[in-house]
Motif scaffolding. Structure first.
Motif, mmCIF file in Angstrom:
data_model
loop_
_atom_site.group_PDB
_atom_site.id
_atom_site.type_symbol
_atom_site.label_atom_id
_atom_site.label_comp_id
_atom_site.label_asym_id
_atom_site.label_seq_id
_atom_site.Cartn_x
_atom_site.Cartn_y
_atom_site.Cartn_z
ATOM 1 N N TYR B 66 -14.556 0.758 7.674
ATOM 2 C CA TYR B 66 -15.390 1.949 7.557
ATOM 3 C C TYR B 66 -16.199 2.148 8.837
ATOM 4 O O TYR B 66 -16.282 3.249 9.376
ATOM 5 C CB TYR B 66 -16.327 1.843 6.348
ATOM 6 N N ARG B 68 -15.547 1.290 11.748
ATOM 7 C CA ARG B 68 -14.690 1.742 12.853
ATOM 8 C C ARG B 68 -14.170 3.156 12.643
ATOM 9 O O ARG B 68 -13.450 3.698 13.470
ATOM 10 C CB ARG B 68 -13.491 0.796 13.010
ATOM 11 N N GLY B 69 -14.516 3.729 11.458
ATOM 12 C CA GLY B 69 -14.096 5.103 11.185
ATOM 13 C C GLY B 69 -12.654 5.213 10.707
ATOM 14 O O GLY B 69 -12.073 6.296 10.714
ATOM 15 N N ILE B 71 -11.560 4.375 7.599
ATOM 16 C CA ILE B 71 -11.542 4.874 6.219
ATOM 17 C C ILE B 71 -12.831 5.644 5.964
ATOM 18 O O ILE B 71 -13.834 5.438 6.652
ATOM 19 C CB ILE B 71 -11.372 3.727 5.177
ATOM 20 N N ASP B 72 -12.802 6.531 4.958
ATOM 21 C CA ASP B 72 -14.010 7.316 4.663
ATOM 22 C C ASP B 72 -14.808 6.665 3.531
ATOM 23 O O ASP B 72 -14.496 5.555 3.095
ATOM 24 C CB ASP B 72 -13.635 8.774 4.363
ATOM 25 N N GLU B 73 -15.833 7.385 3.033
ATOM 26 C CA GLU B 73 -16.735 6.818 2.020
ATOM 27 C C GLU B 73 -15.986 6.388 0.765
ATOM 28 O O GLU B 73 -16.382 5.444 0.086
ATOM 29 C CB GLU B 73 -17.800 7.858 1.606
ATOM 30 N N ARG B 78 -8.778 7.681 6.882
ATOM 31 C CA ARG B 78 -9.091 8.898 7.626
ATOM 32 C C ARG B 78 -7.882 9.260 8.459
ATOM 33 O O ARG B 78 -7.299 8.398 9.097
ATOM 34 C CB ARG B 78 -10.275 8.668 8.573
ATOM 35 N N ARG B 80 -5.714 10.031 11.401
ATOM 36 C CA ARG B 80 -5.885 9.821 12.834
ATOM 37 C C ARG B 80 -5.230 10.972 13.568
ATOM 38 O O ARG B 80 -4.044 11.213 13.432
ATOM 39 C CB ARG B 80 -5.232 8.501 13.251
ATOM 40 N N HIS B 81 -6.038 11.703 14.334
ATOM 41 C CA HIS B 81 -5.499 12.839 15.055
ATOM 42 C C HIS B 81 -5.069 12.373 16.423
ATOM 43 O O HIS B 81 -5.848 11.771 17.132
ATOM 44 C CB HIS B 81 -6.548 13.936 15.180
#
Lengths: 110, 311
Positions: B66, B68-69, B71-73, B78, B80-81
């Protein structure tokens, strides 16, 4: 397009002064609008890229311009390559065939 | 409202220790447990949120992901773009060393073709001429900039700009052509043009109707009934306006020449009008003195405001 503050919310862990510095360094080129900056999709993706390579590869401010410049050159070449490929693809069969034969390393029918 | 982070949900700092997280969770769980709060759906909902936050933060692996961004809450991946589709996409020219297709590069490529190969290479692009292509840009301007005209700077590449003069009265979707600001021509051929598609950002209060600007303006009961001299915003700055005595809600007042600059002429060659529509407002609280006055007030000449309404 999203505004400066929205982008900070979206990218958890990115500090305001850091993003300001990136814009001032011209690593990312948002549009100036009223009192803020607005970011297009390509700008957002670039901010995410800078954010990630700083964090994951420990690229610092000194090395970042070099990294970005190399990346930009690669993408520029790829775009040019694609334009050239499109131009070749639009040619009649015999021309495409001739180009294929003339490519170094290509199999030559004799 | 923005989603709370799991740290905010538990009321701990992002660098809280596992013990601090556990005790914060236990304290909240005791307050919010559904068995202790029967028939309180909001407590149950918060209990679920708190439990989910604790599930995420009490698992060292999930917590690190989380942070590291990744996964979200809710623990979901998440997306990855990748930057690449953008860099190679329509807007990618922005970050290219020399804008879109570099004429010198293209000459290099063309010089490899059909002239006896690299050995017999003569001057760059010799005998070959090709006009530069057009480039398409988009530029967003504010409502007031579109109304009165403006100078804008468009970033072409990290060290190249284009100064664009927005003529007064420009409309959404209009395309400006800047001659010779497109790709460089090859072999002495002329360059292409820059085509700039204009988008006008909507204004919170002003709307456009042809050359006129429409504005809904709130006024008080006293201003409408007794008349008043007030200040009104226009696209060219605030101006003074008189509200005539006895104005109704919906009354339209015209500020001549305060609208959009007419196109095709220099500034000052005339502009549309600003049309102000009065909206009589009582206000949030309503003045108790006004209310008590109206309760005791018996008009000498009663009128029926709905007499013109037919069913």
């Amino acid at each position: 397009m999203i505004a400066f503050d929205e982008l900070l919310i979206r990218l958890r862990g990115l500090e305001r002064r850091e993003l300001v510095r990136w814009v001032e360094n011209r690593w990312v080129l948002p549009e100036r609008r009223a009192e803020t900056w607005v970011f297009r999709e390509v700008d957002v993706a670039r901010v995410e890229l800078i954010f990630e390579i700083r964090r994951d590869f420990a690229i610092d401010d000194e090395a970042m311009p070099l990294v970005l410049s190399l990346l930009d050159q690669v993408y520029s070449l790829r775009r040019q390559m694609r334009r050239l490929c499109d131009a070749v693809a639009a040619q009649p069969d015999e021309i495409r065939d001739a180009i294929r034969k003339a490519l170094p390393g290509a199999r030559r029918d004799s | 409202m923005a989603t709370q982070t799991p740290y905010e949900v538990l009321g701990v700092k992002p660098d809280a220790s596992p013990d601090q997280i556990r005790s914060a969770y236990r304290k909240l769980a005791k307050q919010l447990h559904p068995d202790l709060n029967p028939g309180k759906p909001e407590a149950e909902a918060r209990f679920k949120t708190v439990t989910a936050a604790y599930d995420l933060l009490s698992d060292a692996d999930k917590r690190a992901r989380y942070d590291r961004g990744e996964i979200d809450e809710s623990g979901a991946e998440r997306p990855r773009h990748s930057y690449r589709p953008h860099a190679e996409g329509e807007q990618g020219w922005k970050y290219q060393p020399d804008g879109e297709m570099n004429a010198a590069d293209l000459e290099d490529i063309l010089s490899m073709f059909g002239r006896g190969g690299m050995g017999a290479r003569r001057g760059r692009g010799e005998g070959f001429a090709m006009p530069g292509g057009d480039r398409l840009y988009t530029l967003t301007v504010d409502f007031t900039e579109a109304a009165s005209g403006a100078k804008k700077r468009l970033a072409l590449s990290p060290d190249n700009w284009l100064d664009v003069t927005i003529p007064p009265g420009i409309e959404e979707g209009q395309v400006l052509r800047l001659k010779g600001k497109g790709d460089t021509g090859i072999g002495g051929a002329p360059p292409g043009d820059a085509l700039i598609e204009i988008h006008v950002a909507p204004h919170p209060n002003f709307r456009r109707s042809g050359d006129n600007v429409l504005l809904d303006l709130p006024v008080t009961v006293a201003e409408a009934a007794l008349g008043a001299r007030i200040t009104v915003p226009t696209v060219s700055g605030p101006v003074a306006m008189t509200i005539p005595k006895g104005s109704d809600s919906g009354t339209q007042l015209r500020l001549r020449g305060k609208g959009i600059q007419r196109r095709g002429g220099p500034t000052g060659s005339g502009a549309g009008d600003q049309i102000v529509t009065l909206k009589v407002v009582i206000g949030d609280s309503g003045d108790p003195e006004l209310a008590s006055f109206l309760e005791t007030w018996a008009p000498k000449h009663p009128t029926d405001p709905r007499r013109g309404i037919v069913s």
